[in-house]
Design an enzyme around this catalytic site. Structure first.
Site, PDB file in Angstrom:
ATOM      1  N   TYR A 140       0.846  -1.201   0.000  1.00  0.00           N
ATOM      2  CA  TYR A 140       0.000   0.000   0.000  1.00  0.00           C
ATOM      3  C   TYR A 140       0.881   1.251   0.000  1.00  0.00           C
ATOM      4  CZ  TYR A 140      -2.656   3.867   1.953  1.00  0.00           C
ATOM      5  OH  TYR A 140      -3.207   5.111   2.170  1.00  0.00           O
ATOM      6  N   LYS A 178     -14.880   0.837   7.821  1.00  0.00           N
ATOM      7  CA  LYS A 178     -13.498   0.380   7.613  1.00  0.00           C
ATOM      8  C   LYS A 178     -13.135  -0.852   8.432  1.00  0.00           C
ATOM      9  CE  LYS A 178     -10.192   3.364   7.134  1.00  0.00           C
ATOM     10  NZ  LYS A 178      -9.259   4.474   7.395  1.00  0.00           N
TER      11      LYS A 178
END
Length: 310
Positions: A140, A178
């Site tokens: 990421y 999330k």
């Protein structure tokens, strides 16, 4: 029209709210609502249209027009630091961003995008927006770093605004979807409301993060758009605090509970940022001079929002 990609997500929906607060509702939200729970982030907001991310990308790659676009806030990405599918991550975060950037450059549309403090990797000092300080720990962070590097090549010749924000540890309203990636404040509040002991990892007093309130993040995005400044900027408070003040503010709001300390998970060892602190020199030089909320201020405001229907 203003386009917000990832507009049903955490930071994207807060940018939509900040635009609404300025009376702006001609907004196209682009997102992937495969996780249908994200719709709740938009329920109280006013937008003009919604488009699926895949359909949007097809139209962008085909060079189709969307009418007059005042700006694109590009918040759409896979933000999971525990996702190790590199092809998925590079397609979603790097290639998508490049397509959108060139679409904006060709039309001189301001392009404001989400980078990340994950670009700095395991540093414990000098979080400075420069290549020698960047060494991401996960794919990421690498996807965000690589796009920043791509932008750096283009910035000197660009005829329109390009600005990237390296978000530090953002917390606040509209992050409930999330799951495990939501903030510590969110999880502590949930645990307390479920009658459980709020939990922190053992050694949490040794982990210090730059916790920045999402309302401040949205304000910075809008200020840069309104002022036309380009570049790559850290977006944190410039302060590093342990998880303890987050827990203290949460417990103070609820007026109950005490922290239970649990073992640090093996799967996160060596892949966990122990320290983050934004260097705000470049942000301040660019002209943004507003103060950022402290953890106590931000968490208290967030708790009031989370428990507004209690």
């Amino acid at each position: 029209m203003i386009i917000v990609t990832g507009g049903a997500g955490f930071i994207g929906s807060n940018i939509v709210k900040a635009l609404n607060d300025k009376g702006i509702t001609d907004i196209l939200v682009v997102d992937n609502l495969k996780d249908g729970t994200k719709f709740v982030n938009l329920v109280d907001l006013n937008i003009a249209d919604y488009m699926d991310k895949e359909d949007f990308l097809i139209q962008i790659m085909a060079g189709e027009e969307f009418g007059e676009i005042e700006a694109i806030f590009h918040e759409g990405a896979c933000s999971s630091t525990t996702e190790w599918d590199g092809k998925y991550m590079m397609d979603n975060n790097y290639q998508y961003s490049k397509e959108l950037l060139h679409y904006c450059l060709e039309r001189e549309i301001p392009f404001l995008y989400a980078s990340s403090a994950a670009t700095y990797g395991g540093r414990t000092s000098d979080f400075i927006e420069s290549r020698e300080y960047e060494q991401p720990l996960n794919v990421y962070g690498y996807s965000k770093f690589l796009f920043d590097e791509y932008v750096r090549q283009i910035l000197p010749e660009a005829n329109s605004q390009i600005v990237g924000f390296r978000y530090f540890n953002v917390y606040g309203p509209r992050e409930g979807h999330k799951g495990s990636m939501a903030s510590v404040a969110f999880h502590l509040n949930t645990q307390l409301n479920n009658g459980e002991s709020p939990k922190l990892f053992e050694g949490s007093d040794g982990f210090k993060r730059d916790f920045v309130y999402v309302g401040d993040v949205a304000d910075v995005n809008l200020w840069f758009w309104e002022n036309g400044v380009s570049g790559i900027f850290n977006l944190g408070t410039g302060r590093a605090e342990s998880f303890q003040p987050v827990a203290d503010a949460t417990l103070a709001y609820h007026k109950k509970g005490s922290i239970e300390y649990i073992p640090f998970p093996d799967k996160l060892k060596g892949r966990y940022q122990a320290f983050t602190q934004a260097d705000l020199t470049n942000l301040r030089k660019a002209g943004y001079d507003k103060p950022f909320k402290t953890v106590a201020e931000g968490v208290t405001e967030y708790m009031a929002w989370l428990n507004r229907d209690a």
